[in-house]
Design a protein around this motif. Sequence first.
Motif, PDB file in Angstrom:
ATOM      1  N   TYR A   3       0.769  -1.235   0.160  1.00  0.00           N
ATOM      2  CA  TYR A   3       0.126  -0.088  -0.110  1.00  0.00           C
ATOM      3  C   TYR A   3       0.847   1.075  -0.072  1.00  0.00           C
ATOM      4  CZ  TYR A   3       0.873   0.202   5.033  1.00  0.00           C
ATOM      5  OH  TYR A   3       1.564   0.069   6.343  1.00  0.00           O
ATOM      6  N   ALA A  41      -6.478   4.574  -5.482  1.00  0.00           N
ATOM      7  CA  ALA A  41      -7.403   3.325  -5.594  1.00  0.00           C
ATOM      8  C   ALA A  41      -7.983   3.309  -6.721  1.00  0.00           C
ATOM      9  CB  ALA A  41      -8.321   4.032  -4.453  1.00  0.00           C
ATOM     10  N   ARG A  42      -8.221   4.049  -7.582  1.00  0.00           N
ATOM     11  CA  ARG A  42      -9.313   3.969  -8.572  1.00  0.00           C
ATOM     12  C   ARG A  42      -8.518   3.050  -9.838  1.00  0.00           C
ATOM     13  NH1 ARG A  42     -14.623   4.565  -9.583  1.00  0.00           N
ATOM     14  NH2 ARG A  42     -14.058   6.126 -11.667  1.00  0.00           N
ATOM     15  N   THR A  46      -3.884   0.450  -3.413  1.00  0.00           N
ATOM     16  CA  THR A  46      -4.199   0.516  -1.923  1.00  0.00           C
ATOM     17  C   THR A  46      -3.552   1.733  -1.466  1.00  0.00           C
ATOM     18  OG1 THR A  46      -4.620  -1.804  -1.797  1.00  0.00           O
ATOM     19  CG2 THR A  46      -4.539  -0.617   0.341  1.00  0.00           C
ATOM     20  N   GLY A  70     -12.493   3.713  -1.285  1.00  0.00           N
ATOM     21  CA  GLY A  70     -11.476   2.842  -0.869  1.00  0.00           C
ATOM     22  C   GLY A  70     -10.466   3.187  -0.302  1.00  0.00           C
ATOM     23  N   VAL A  71     -10.086   4.523  -0.008  1.00  0.00           N
ATOM     24  CA  VAL A  71      -9.110   4.915   0.576  1.00  0.00           C
ATOM     25  C   VAL A  71      -9.110   4.902   2.090  1.00  0.00           C
ATOM     26  CG1 VAL A  71      -7.646   7.019   0.895  1.00  0.00           C
ATOM     27  CG2 VAL A  71      -8.676   6.541  -1.173  1.00  0.00           C
TER      28      VAL A  71
END
Length: 310
Positions: A3, A41-42, A46, A70-71
């Motif tokens: 990430y 994220a898009r 991650t 999703g962050v």
Amino acid sequence: MGYAVVVGEALVDLLDDECEGRPVFRQEIGGGPLNVAVGVARLGGTAQFVGSLGDDVLADRIRAFLAGAGVGLAGSVTVPAPTTLAVTTHSGAEPDFRFYGEPPSYGLLAADDLDVALVEGADVLYCGSIVLLSPPTLAAARRAWALAPGLRVFDPNVRPRLLTGPTALTALREVVTEFAAGAHLVKLSSADAALLWPGEPVEGVATYLRELGAGTVVVTLGADGAVVAAGPDPVRVPAPKVRAVDATGAGDSVMAALVADLLVDGEPAEPVDWHRRVAFALRVAGLVCESPGGAVAMPTRAEVLRRFVD
């Protein structure tokens, strides 16, 4: 795939618009680092956003937006301040920002607030943007920079209207060179380069930052693409032709695409691999420019591949 930790600001953009023939301001979630985190994220990566968020309804909307994208928010802190507003107007597609809110809600993350375990576990650390003008958050960014075991990426993302006082530009230039010297990747715009080193060609700025210690330097040139300094000589990579309506977040999307690829494949071994990655990142930026907004315009990898067919 690991990430990325993104240290920086989140705020609310008020975008100049029109409704039924009357001028209005459209509210959008913004901030360069926030755009980067959302873009990562898009694109399938991650990301963890690390920064200070206000204690008002607008900050709640930022949190909800990031969570919906999703962050992660494990490293963010809540501070007793109203969310900073960036009033954004345009001359053509290029945005002009004026900031409102004192103290700035985005600049109150302190070094002691830093989630050390989160930073130490990251494969990529992003630092940069206007939080570097805030002493508490500059200290937090320096601490994160020193702790990070993975790849370090940096973007000064200069906002000239925030540089007040006779020594502000000199102080910022010193901070930029400090972070660039320890970065695996530096991304800046041609406008950033012109403000920080007036009269110097972008190729010269890119070469200088590499001489300081930066691994690779990418200077974005808007519709003219980007200069990539990853080998002996800087190389120009062209941008795709697009129908630009709003450049807000375009440079951030370039960084997001590069970070997303670093998470998947690590640091390229050859300059030509950087050129390919930047070419893809410019396609991401081109698609962002075809929609109004910033963070809301960040595309998925599939959307980029559909829009730009080789």
